[in-house]
Design a protein around this motif. Sequence first.
Motif, PDB file in Angstrom:
ATOM      1  N   ALA A  55     -19.655  -6.345   3.469  1.00 18.90           N
ATOM      2  CA  ALA A  55     -20.880  -5.484   3.661  1.00 18.90           C
ATOM      3  C   ALA A  55     -20.647  -3.835   3.544  1.00 18.90           C
ATOM      4  O   ALA A  55     -21.452  -3.200   3.766  1.00 18.90           O
ATOM      5  N   LEU A  56     -19.270  -3.603   3.384  1.00 19.43           N
ATOM      6  CA  LEU A  56     -18.905  -2.172   3.132  1.00 19.43           C
ATOM      7  C   LEU A  56     -19.417  -1.719   1.813  1.00 19.43           C
ATOM      8  O   LEU A  56     -19.458  -2.425   0.795  1.00 19.43           O
ATOM      9  N   PRO A  57     -19.645  -0.659   1.536  1.00 19.25           N
ATOM     10  CA  PRO A  57     -20.037  -0.105   0.152  1.00 19.25           C
ATOM     11  C   PRO A  57     -18.982  -0.238  -0.550  1.00 19.25           C
ATOM     12  O   PRO A  57     -17.831   0.056  -0.200  1.00 19.25           O
ATOM     13  N   PRO A  58     -19.190   0.034  -1.925  1.00 22.68           N
ATOM     14  CA  PRO A  58     -18.172  -0.168  -2.901  1.00 22.68           C
ATOM     15  C   PRO A  58     -17.056   0.931  -2.867  1.00 22.68           C
ATOM     16  O   PRO A  58     -17.561   2.074  -2.338  1.00 22.68           O
ATOM     17  N   GLY A  59     -15.745   0.409  -2.629  1.00 22.73           N
ATOM     18  CA  GLY A  59     -14.652   1.439  -2.716  1.00 22.73           C
ATOM     19  C   GLY A  59     -14.342   2.101  -4.420  1.00 22.73           C
ATOM     20  O   GLY A  59     -14.948   1.290  -5.047  1.00 22.73           O
ATOM     21  N   PRO A  60     -13.519   2.963  -4.325  1.00 24.87           N
ATOM     22  CA  PRO A  60     -13.104   3.241  -5.596  1.00 24.87           C
ATOM     23  C   PRO A  60     -12.137   2.187  -6.127  1.00 24.87           C
ATOM     24  O   PRO A  60     -11.717   2.414  -7.478  1.00 24.87           O
ATOM     25  N   GLY A  61     -11.613   1.341  -5.600  1.00 26.03           N
ATOM     26  CA  GLY A  61     -10.640   0.556  -6.069  1.00 26.03           C
ATOM     27  C   GLY A  61     -11.222  -0.744  -6.496  1.00 26.03           C
ATOM     28  O   GLY A  61     -12.591  -1.009  -6.745  1.00 26.03           O
ATOM     29  N   PRO A  62     -10.485  -1.882  -6.589  1.00 24.28           N
ATOM     30  CA  PRO A  62     -11.038  -3.233  -7.035  1.00 24.28           C
ATOM     31  C   PRO A  62     -11.988  -4.002  -5.977  1.00 24.28           C
ATOM     32  O   PRO A  62     -12.156  -5.029  -6.149  1.00 24.28           O
ATOM     33  N   GLY A  63     -11.850  -3.346  -4.759  1.00 26.23           N
ATOM     34  CA  GLY A  63     -12.688  -4.171  -3.818  1.00 26.23           C
ATOM     35  C   GLY A  63     -13.521  -3.129  -2.630  1.00 26.23           C
ATOM     36  O   GLY A  63     -13.718  -1.996  -3.020  1.00 26.23           O
ATOM     37  N   PRO A  64     -14.275  -3.606  -1.720  1.00 28.28           N
ATOM     38  CA  PRO A  64     -15.049  -2.603  -1.159  1.00 28.28           C
ATOM     39  C   PRO A  64     -14.065  -1.981  -0.204  1.00 28.28           C
ATOM     40  O   PRO A  64     -12.857  -2.050   0.063  1.00 28.28           O
ATOM     41  N   GLY A  65     -14.412  -0.829   0.393  1.00 26.19           N
ATOM     42  CA  GLY A  65     -13.649  -0.023   1.122  1.00 26.19           C
ATOM     43  C   GLY A  65     -14.463   1.406   1.684  1.00 26.19           C
ATOM     44  O   GLY A  65     -15.381   1.809   0.802  1.00 26.19           O
ATOM     45  N   PRO A  66     -13.648   2.139   2.412  1.00 26.69           N
ATOM     46  CA  PRO A  66     -14.118   3.344   2.794  1.00 26.69           C
ATOM     47  C   PRO A  66     -14.124   4.453   1.860  1.00 26.69           C
ATOM     48  O   PRO A  66     -14.283   5.635   2.096  1.00 26.69           O
ATOM     49  N   GLY A  67     -13.089   4.234   0.662  1.00 31.18           N
ATOM     50  CA  GLY A  67     -13.063   5.384  -0.133  1.00 31.18           C
ATOM     51  C   GLY A  67     -11.545   5.974   0.043  1.00 31.18           C
ATOM     52  O   GLY A  67     -10.622   5.279   0.463  1.00 31.18           O
ATOM     53  N   PRO A  68     -11.415   7.375  -0.141  1.00 29.87           N
ATOM     54  CA  PRO A  68     -10.106   7.886   0.184  1.00 29.87           C
ATOM     55  C   PRO A  68      -9.588   7.862   1.591  1.00 29.87           C
ATOM     56  O   PRO A  68     -10.227   7.299   2.392  1.00 29.87           O
ATOM     57  N   HIS A  69      -8.143   7.487   1.336  1.00 23.34           N
ATOM     58  CA  HIS A  69      -7.444   7.440   2.673  1.00 23.34           C
ATOM     59  C   HIS A  69      -7.955   7.986   3.830  1.00 23.34           C
ATOM     60  O   HIS A  69      -7.767   9.363   3.738  1.00 23.34           O
ATOM     61  N   PRO A  70      -8.208   7.595   4.835  1.00 16.71           N
ATOM     62  CA  PRO A  70      -8.799   8.360   6.081  1.00 16.71           C
ATOM     63  C   PRO A  70      -7.926   9.251   6.607  1.00 16.71           C
ATOM     64  O   PRO A  70      -8.170  10.454   7.246  1.00 16.71           O
ATOM     65  N   GLY A  71      -6.681   9.197   6.544  1.00 17.59           N
ATOM     66  CA  GLY A  71      -5.481  10.090   7.303  1.00 17.59           C
ATOM     67  C   GLY A  71      -5.041  10.962   6.154  1.00 17.59           C
ATOM     68  O   GLY A  71      -5.229  10.884   5.172  1.00 17.59           O
ATOM     69  N   PRO A  72      -4.714  12.191   6.799  1.00 22.69           N
ATOM     70  CA  PRO A  72      -4.028  13.064   5.844  1.00 22.69           C
ATOM     71  C   PRO A  72      -2.775  12.712   5.334  1.00 22.69           C
ATOM     72  O   PRO A  72      -1.850  12.260   6.006  1.00 22.69           O
ATOM     73  N   LEU A  73      -2.515  12.778   3.957  1.00 22.40           N
ATOM     74  CA  LEU A  73      -1.133  12.249   3.242  1.00 22.40           C
ATOM     75  C   LEU A  73      -0.238  13.408   3.611  1.00 22.40           C
ATOM     76  O   LEU A  73      -0.465  14.480   3.193  1.00 22.40           O
ATOM     77  N   GLN A  74       0.983  13.142   3.815  1.00 16.90           N
ATOM     78  CA  GLN A  74       2.045  13.845   4.072  1.00 16.90           C
ATOM     79  C   GLN A  74       3.234  13.701   3.178  1.00 16.90           C
ATOM     80  O   GLN A  74       3.456  12.420   3.002  1.00 16.90           O
ATOM     81  N   PRO A  75       3.856  14.436   2.279  1.00 17.31           N
ATOM     82  CA  PRO A  75       4.824  14.090   1.341  1.00 17.31           C
ATOM     83  C   PRO A  75       6.273  13.586   2.205  1.00 17.31           C
ATOM     84  O   PRO A  75       6.145  13.923   3.591  1.00 17.31           O
ATOM     85  N   LEU A  76       6.952  13.055   1.621  1.00 13.90           N
ATOM     86  CA  LEU A  76       8.395  12.479   2.099  1.00 13.90           C
ATOM     87  C   LEU A  76       9.055  13.644   2.389  1.00 13.90           C
ATOM     88  O   LEU A  76       9.288  14.486   1.613  1.00 13.90           O
ATOM     89  N   PRO A  77       9.686  13.739   3.817  1.00 12.97           N
ATOM     90  CA  PRO A  77      10.645  14.916   4.148  1.00 12.97           C
ATOM     91  C   PRO A  77      12.001  14.624   3.213  1.00 12.97           C
ATOM     92  O   PRO A  77      12.385  13.673   2.790  1.00 12.97           O
ATOM     93  N   PRO A  78      12.518  15.743   2.642  1.00 11.54           N
ATOM     94  CA  PRO A  78      13.645  15.660   1.677  1.00 11.54           C
ATOM     95  C   PRO A  78      14.752  15.069   2.256  1.00 11.54           C
ATOM     96  O   PRO A  78      15.452  14.320   1.660  1.00 11.54           O
TER      97      PRO A  78
END
Length: 499
Positions: A55-78
């Motif tokens: 029932a979700l609207p189409p996502g940007p990938g191969p299936g339904p989904g909310p779109g971009p990841h909801p949480g803020p992405l953080q790089p790996l600590p060195p």
Amino acid sequence: MQAAVSVLAEAGQPEVLRFWPRLSEAEREALAAAVEQLEPAELRDHCLAAARAAALPPGPGPGPGPGPHPGPLQPLPPGVVGSAARAEPAEINRWRERGLREIGEGRVAVLLLAGGQGTRLGVPYPKGMYDVGLPSGKTLYQIQAERIHRVRTLAAERTGRSCPLPWYIMTSEFTLGPTQSFFSQHGYFGLPQADVVMFEQRMLPAVGFDGKVILEGMGRIAMAPDGNGGLYRALTDHGILDDMERRGVCEVHVYCVDNILVKMADPVFIGFCVERGADCGAKVVGKAYPTEPVGLVCRVDGHYQVVEYSEVEPATMQRRNPDGQLTFNAGNICNHFLTVAFLKAVAGEFEAQLKPHVALKKVPYVDEDGNCVKPEKPNGIKMEKFVFDVFQFSKSFVVWEVLREDEFSPLKNAESVGAKDTASTARRALLWQHYRWALQAGAHFLDHSNNRMPACTQLRETDDPPVVCEISPLISGAGEGLEERVKGREFHSPLLLTE
């Protein structure tokens, strides 16, 4: 039948038995047995989750989904990242020796994720049985088995005694029988049969967009493996963790079957993880270009995760550090280190918290008249978990970055013009690697006029090496030990170095 009726009624799926009057006695028994293996509450939740996803609207990938990841992405600590390219040779040697010592003391096992069929390759058998066209004709299974032989030999040379290296192979309903037969026919490729342990992951029903179980036949539920993240339930279902503990195994190398360059129980990776005190580790490769469609190993809200490329904002993909490197550059290759203690914690405490991933699929089904239909567009949802979903529970996570040309060339697609990750690209990657090893060990290659050929480097993925050179894994697993065989010698193509 009554037990099956009860299961389906509780799960809200009574329609599964709608063709019951038209089934033979054998078909009825098979369908009832399949239904009775399902847990009613789990089946109900599974189907409801699939319906909500549909029932979700189409996502940007191969299936339904909310779109971009909801949480803020953080790089790996060195501090959690090591690199094969940037580490000092003394460090690499120290980690290698530590890893070989762990293997030699029987503390390491290898675990292969082999539930996938070769459907996308156009073959009806498991991927591990595929021959990519090497001069030797070796399959992926044989190559990997011989690499286990080699690392056992290297570890035994360090400890002065023979050492076990158990190989656990997780299959699915589709791949278990063929894989067992293949290994039996080939004498387990010389490995002790008791050290090759096969077990089966669970299967889940495919579900239509209406939340109803799909029948692929009047008396057959359409089933699919529960994803490679089904590993954690399967370890418990089949007593694999108990078996590991009985053998004294403490660390496990987990990988997918389709990477022709995988280093089995890579001593450097194991030594790095053990020295860092890691309970979980991931091998990664640098992204080939910012928008490469690979999962990113990063942090989300402070937790380590693999985020699918379809969930990442374009601007995030393009971000760069002051030195010009991509900020999010750690491409997941499904190659992991997990301690047995961590696996036990996941299986006992965290598995139920894993959220399934949704994929839209074209699932063959029977219509209301009982006719088999092959849909031309997705009609169903498959829910699966991924092996890397447990990174978030790690208390000591590390990342080991390796060079793509040394360790990653997956086999996923059938041959076609411009296609990537095919038998040709996998074969080419292995032959280029062995050509580099031979040159580094001091070999010289001659052309048809017996003139020495200059060394070449691969500029494009489609470039073939100037000569065909294949080296048996029984001789060398990472380019070691070749000097005594090739240094200063001249060879014509093709060169097949065997034991």
